[in-house]
Motif scaffolding. Structure first.
Motif, PDB file in Angstrom:
ATOM      1  N   VAL A 118      -0.116  12.400  -3.103  1.00 31.86           N
ATOM      2  CA  VAL A 118      -1.079  12.103  -2.043  1.00 31.86           C
ATOM      3  C   VAL A 118      -0.648  12.824  -0.772  1.00 31.86           C
ATOM      4  O   VAL A 118       0.509  12.725  -0.353  1.00 31.86           O
ATOM      5  N   ARG A 119      -1.578  13.545  -0.175  1.00 32.54           N
ATOM      6  CA  ARG A 119      -1.305  14.226   1.096  1.00 32.54           C
ATOM      7  C   ARG A 119      -2.338  13.862   2.167  1.00 32.54           C
ATOM      8  O   ARG A 119      -2.001  13.628   3.313  1.00 32.54           O
ATOM      9  N   ARG A 120      -3.621  13.849   1.789  1.00 36.90           N
ATOM     10  CA  ARG A 120      -4.696  13.588   2.757  1.00 36.90           C
ATOM     11  C   ARG A 120      -5.198  12.149   2.586  1.00 36.90           C
ATOM     12  O   ARG A 120      -5.635  11.769   1.494  1.00 36.90           O
ATOM     13  N   ILE A 121      -5.144  11.374   3.664  1.00 29.82           N
ATOM     14  CA  ILE A 121      -5.477   9.949   3.610  1.00 29.82           C
ATOM     15  C   ILE A 121      -6.461   9.613   4.721  1.00 29.82           C
ATOM     16  O   ILE A 121      -6.298  10.046   5.867  1.00 29.82           O
ATOM     17  N   MET A 122      -7.479   8.826   4.371  1.00 24.87           N
ATOM     18  CA  MET A 122      -8.381   8.260   5.380  1.00 24.87           C
ATOM     19  C   MET A 122      -8.230   6.749   5.366  1.00 24.87           C
ATOM     20  O   MET A 122      -8.389   6.110   4.325  1.00 24.87           O
ATOM     21  N   ILE A 123      -7.904   6.194   6.535  1.00 30.64           N
ATOM     22  CA  ILE A 123      -7.756   4.745   6.701  1.00 30.64           C
ATOM     23  C   ILE A 123      -8.959   4.236   7.473  1.00 30.64           C
ATOM     24  O   ILE A 123      -9.340   4.814   8.501  1.00 30.64           O
ATOM     25  N   VAL A 124      -9.561   3.165   7.005  1.00 29.96           N
ATOM     26  CA  VAL A 124     -10.678   2.533   7.711  1.00 29.96           C
ATOM     27  C   VAL A 124     -10.196   1.192   8.257  1.00 29.96           C
ATOM     28  O   VAL A 124      -9.733   0.337   7.496  1.00 29.96           O
ATOM     29  N   GLY A 125     -10.275   1.024   9.554  1.00 28.67           N
ATOM     30  CA  GLY A 125      -9.828  -0.219  10.192  1.00 28.67           C
ATOM     31  C   GLY A 125      -8.523  -0.017  10.933  1.00 28.67           C
ATOM     32  O   GLY A 125      -7.499   0.274  10.311  1.00 28.67           O
ATOM     33  N   GLY A 126      -8.570  -0.183  12.245  1.00 29.67           N
ATOM     34  CA  GLY A 126      -7.374   0.014  13.067  1.00 29.67           C
ATOM     35  C   GLY A 126      -6.764  -1.278  13.544  1.00 29.67           C
ATOM     36  O   GLY A 126      -6.179  -1.334  14.635  1.00 29.67           O
ATOM     37  N   GLY A 127      -6.878  -2.330  12.727  1.00 25.35           N
ATOM     38  CA  GLY A 127      -6.235  -3.597  13.073  1.00 25.35           C
ATOM     39  C   GLY A 127      -4.740  -3.537  12.854  1.00 25.35           C
ATOM     40  O   GLY A 127      -4.144  -2.450  12.766  1.00 25.35           O
ATOM     41  N   ASN A 128      -4.114  -4.708  12.710  1.00 29.62           N
ATOM     42  CA  ASN A 128      -2.658  -4.752  12.561  1.00 29.62           C
ATOM     43  C   ASN A 128      -2.178  -3.972  11.334  1.00 29.62           C
ATOM     44  O   ASN A 128      -1.195  -3.225  11.403  1.00 29.62           O
ATOM     45  N   ILE A 129      -2.876  -4.135  10.203  1.00 27.95           N
ATOM     46  CA  ILE A 129      -2.434  -3.462   8.982  1.00 27.95           C
ATOM     47  C   ILE A 129      -2.672  -1.960   9.073  1.00 27.95           C
ATOM     48  O   ILE A 129      -1.802  -1.153   8.722  1.00 27.95           O
ATOM     49  N   GLY A 130      -3.840  -1.559   9.554  1.00 30.94           N
ATOM     50  CA  GLY A 130      -4.133  -0.142   9.690  1.00 30.94           C
ATOM     51  C   GLY A 130      -3.147   0.555  10.615  1.00 30.94           C
ATOM     52  O   GLY A 130      -2.677   1.667  10.321  1.00 30.94           O
ATOM     53  N   LEU A 131      -2.819  -0.079  11.723  1.00 32.02           N
ATOM     54  CA  LEU A 131      -1.858   0.489  12.670  1.00 32.02           C
ATOM     55  C   LEU A 131      -0.470   0.583  12.043  1.00 32.02           C
ATOM     56  O   LEU A 131       0.208   1.613  12.149  1.00 32.02           O
ATOM     57  N   ARG A 132      -0.031  -0.490  11.390  1.00 29.50           N
ATOM     58  CA  ARG A 132       1.289  -0.479  10.743  1.00 29.50           C
ATOM     59  C   ARG A 132       1.373   0.626   9.692  1.00 29.50           C
ATOM     60  O   ARG A 132       2.378   1.341   9.608  1.00 29.50           O
ATOM     61  N   LEU A 133       0.317   0.749   8.875  1.00 28.58           N
ATOM     62  CA  LEU A 133       0.343   1.748   7.809  1.00 28.58           C
ATOM     63  C   LEU A 133       0.378   3.159   8.383  1.00 28.58           C
ATOM     64  O   LEU A 133       1.148   4.017   7.916  1.00 28.58           O
ATOM     65  N   ALA A 134      -0.447   3.429   9.383  1.00 32.54           N
ATOM     66  CA  ALA A 134      -0.468   4.761   9.984  1.00 32.54           C
ATOM     67  C   ALA A 134       0.892   5.099  10.594  1.00 32.54           C
ATOM     68  O   ALA A 134       1.361   6.241  10.487  1.00 32.54           O
ATOM     69  N   ILE A 181       0.835  -1.203   0.000  1.00 30.52           N
ATOM     70  CA  ILE A 181       0.000   0.000   0.000  1.00 30.52           C
ATOM     71  C   ILE A 181       0.870   1.253   0.000  1.00 30.52           C
ATOM     72  O   ILE A 181       0.574   2.235  -0.697  1.00 30.52           O
ATOM     73  N   PHE A 182       1.960   1.226   0.762  1.00 35.50           N
ATOM     74  CA  PHE A 182       2.825   2.405   0.824  1.00 35.50           C
ATOM     75  C   PHE A 182       3.416   2.732  -0.548  1.00 35.50           C
ATOM     76  O   PHE A 182       3.509   3.901  -0.935  1.00 35.50           O
ATOM     77  N   ARG A 183       3.793   1.696  -1.308  1.00 34.47           N
ATOM     78  CA  ARG A 183       4.328   1.949  -2.655  1.00 34.47           C
ATOM     79  C   ARG A 183       3.249   2.536  -3.567  1.00 34.47           C
ATOM     80  O   ARG A 183       3.548   3.364  -4.436  1.00 34.47           O
ATOM     81  N   LEU A 184       1.994   2.147  -3.357  1.00 33.75           N
ATOM     82  CA  LEU A 184       0.904   2.717  -4.148  1.00 33.75           C
ATOM     83  C   LEU A 184       0.622   4.162  -3.746  1.00 33.75           C
ATOM     84  O   LEU A 184       0.136   4.954  -4.564  1.00 33.75           O
ATOM     85  N   ILE A 185       0.912   4.503  -2.517  1.00 29.90           N
ATOM     86  CA  ILE A 185       0.769   5.899  -2.079  1.00 29.90           C
ATOM     87  C   ILE A 185       1.849   6.751  -2.738  1.00 29.90           C
ATOM     88  O   ILE A 185       1.603   7.872  -3.172  1.00 29.90           O
ATOM     89  N   GLU A 186       3.065   6.202  -2.837  1.00 30.25           N
ATOM     90  CA  GLU A 186       4.162   6.933  -3.471  1.00 30.25           C
ATOM     91  C   GLU A 186       3.939   7.107  -4.973  1.00 30.25           C
ATOM     92  O   GLU A 186       4.355   8.111  -5.553  1.00 30.25           O
ATOM     93  N   LEU A 187       3.281   6.108  -5.599  1.00 30.93           N
ATOM     94  CA  LEU A 187       2.983   6.179  -7.038  1.00 30.93           C
ATOM     95  C   LEU A 187       1.473   6.000  -7.231  1.00 30.93           C
ATOM     96  O   LEU A 187       1.004   4.920  -7.589  1.00 30.93           O
ATOM     97  N   PRO A 188       0.690   7.043  -6.980  1.00 29.12           N
ATOM     98  CA  PRO A 188      -0.775   6.891  -6.993  1.00 29.12           C
ATOM     99  C   PRO A 188      -1.354   6.535  -8.353  1.00 29.12           C
ATOM    100  O   PRO A 188      -2.510   6.122  -8.444  1.00 29.12           O
ATOM    101  N   GLU A 189      -0.583   6.676  -9.423  1.00 26.57           N
ATOM    102  CA  GLU A 189      -1.089   6.334 -10.759  1.00 26.57           C
ATOM    103  C   GLU A 189      -1.082   4.829 -10.996  1.00 26.57           C
ATOM    104  O   GLU A 189      -1.722   4.336 -11.931  1.00 26.57           O
ATOM    105  N   ALA A 190      -0.349   4.064 -10.203  1.00 29.77           N
ATOM    106  CA  ALA A 190      -0.112   2.649 -10.475  1.00 29.77           C
ATOM    107  C   ALA A 190      -1.193   1.752  -9.881  1.00 29.77           C
ATOM    108  O   ALA A 190      -1.835   2.082  -8.885  1.00 29.77           O
ATOM    109  N   LEU A 191      -1.368   0.589 -10.520  1.00 29.25           N
ATOM    110  CA  LEU A 191      -2.221  -0.464  -9.983  1.00 29.25           C
ATOM    111  C   LEU A 191      -1.407  -1.445  -9.143  1.00 29.25           C
ATOM    112  O   LEU A 191      -1.928  -2.089  -8.248  1.00 29.25           O
TER     113      LEU A 191
END
Length: 462
Positions: free
Chosen positions: A231-247, A132-142
């Protein structure tokens, strides 16, 4: 290869599905006989019901002559102990464990020789977070995949009508960006693979796979579609392991809001993420999303454990104006239906993780494997060894290598003096040398055994 897989859950069943199709001898062990019966109905494999930390169960599964144990049960402790038993009692040569707790990853002395005897640890949550982080860095990519320690990237992008190369043949790519070498290794038009040769015309809507040195990725992207604002403004849904790691990974570099339904978990998240706004609520609630200005978000990411909630909240966020949405979807069929509709990217955790496991299963010296097109295609990085007599690739031009249909050598990373390395885009007259890292794209996974065979050194080499 004779492989024992511990766990018939999503990861274990996905691994079994990938490996059994490649003529491996697979045995799956789980305590749930119903899940085992379903797997046996779908695939040609053996199953054993029982606890794989118990030596008699592993013996029944064939541990005495197994080549590999893949421990993918839901509990870290079960996976660690199973690897220890497999090593110390049965001397299984290779042992891989799925691990969730980061503490184990940070202390390899606990898991290696003298500890739990784990050869390789796989952490699906961390793999998904990195994806997910790599997709944030390159928002045009799939999809964004990296090889050779990050020197080379394989980018999957959907071609847009306003792209400079769209409507023109691939051979013109070099003319558009002189001095930058890149390689389009595959094009998918709908569900159909299109030959990516110099005369192929890129059409709007095509899914284009291209390789380039990581430093040149944005220049090549600009030829296929418009470049999005960062990308500057991000909303994450779900505060489980992945959500916490990403934040945590996003830190203070982004404006992050995190929505979680469990109040107690919200309190814990607030203590762990001082720079993140934690919201208690349901992301499928339109009023909440409007109140929190979801329409101003550059990226909306749904990461709960519920596929339906992730799909519905992502579609709602997109309708309310979120620029781009990513949804974590465990069911492959759901992901196939949703990606490219109102959901920009659907991430299937099992497919994201499978590449790490396949790296250790592939024959030949394979150092990286990435699953593509929801498992239909694959990209791998193999090291060429030997010489012209002992190897099917070393000392040969690429157009003289007997590549199976659908396989393309896209790039080579060659070691230089004093620890440097050179990225070489593969052309028909490129000659492969011993110790080159060769990046191969395979549009049909059934051809993988033939690709593996190319990189296996003949006994004459020894």
């Amino acid at each position: 290869m004779k492989i024992i897989i511990l766990g018939a859950g999503r990861v274990g069943s996905s691994v079994a599905e990938n490996l059994v199709s490649e003529q491996n001898d697979i045995t799956v062990v789980d305590t749930d006989p119903v899940a085992l019966a379903e797997l046996q109905d779908r695939f040609d494999l053996r199953t054993v019901a029982g606890n794989a930390t118990h030596p008699p169960v592993l013996r029944e599964a064939g541990a005495e002559d197994a080549d590999m144990l893949i421990a993918a049960a839901s509990r870290d402790e079960t996976n660690l102990v199973a690897c220890q038993v497999a090593a110390r009692v049965f001397n299984v040569p290779s042992r891989i464990a799925r691990i969730r707790a980061p503490e184990f990853l940070e202390h390899p002395e606990l898991t290696g020789e003298g500890g739990f005897y784990v050869d390789h640890m796989i952490c699906p949550e961390q793999t998904v977070t990195d994806t997910i982080f790599r997709l944030i860095e390159l928002p045009e990519a799939l999809q964004v995949l990296q090889f050779a320690g990050g020197r080379v990237s394989l980018i999957v992008v959907r071609a847009y009508a306003d792209g400079a190369l769209v409507g023109r043949p691939i051979r013109e790519l070099r003319e558009h960006i002189p001095g930058i070498d890149s390689r389009i290794v595959a094009i998918f038009r709908g569900d159909r693979a299109v030959a990516a040769d110099g005369d192929t015309v890129v059409e709007a809507g095509d899914e284009v796979f291209f390789l380039a040195a990581t430093e040149h990725i944005r220049r090549v992207l600009a030829e296929l579609r418009r470049i999005d604002a960062p990308v500057r403004r991000i909303m994450i849904v779900g505060g489980g392991n992945i959500g916490l790691r990403l934040a945590r990974l996003l830190g203070d570099a982004f404006q992050v809001k995190l929505v979680e339904t469990n109040r107690q978990r919200c309190e814990y998240l607030a203590s762990q993420l001082p720079g993140t706004l934690i919201l208690h609520g349901d992301a499928t609630d339109e009023a909440l999303l409007l109140e929190e200005s979801v329409g101003e978000m550059d990226l909306f990411i749904a990461l709960t454990s519920d596929d339906e909630n992730n799909i519905m909240s992502s579609m709602l966020a997109k309708r309310l104006g979120a620029r781009r949405v990513i949804a974590l979807i465990n069911r492959q069929a759901y992901a196939d239906l949703m990606q490219g509709s109102r959901i920009d990217v659907a991430i299937v955790p099992s497919q994201t993780t499978i590449g790490q496991l396949l790296t250790h299963v592939r024959r030949g010296d394979v150092v990286a494997v990435h699953s593509l097109r929801r498992g239909a295609a694959e990209a791998l990085e193999a090291i060429a060894h030997g010489d012209a007599r002992s190897s099917r690739v070393v000392g040969r031009r690429i157009d003289a290598i007997d590549l199976p249909r659908g396989a393309t050598i896209g790039a080579i990373v060659r070691a230089g003096p004093e620890g440097t390395s050179e990225v070489i885009m593969a052309h028909h007259d490129t000659v492969i040398r011993s110790e080159d890292h060769v990046i191969v794209f395979v549009s049909n996974r059934r051809m993988i055994p033939k690709v593996e065979k190319l990189f296996q050194v003949s006994a004459r080499f020894f």
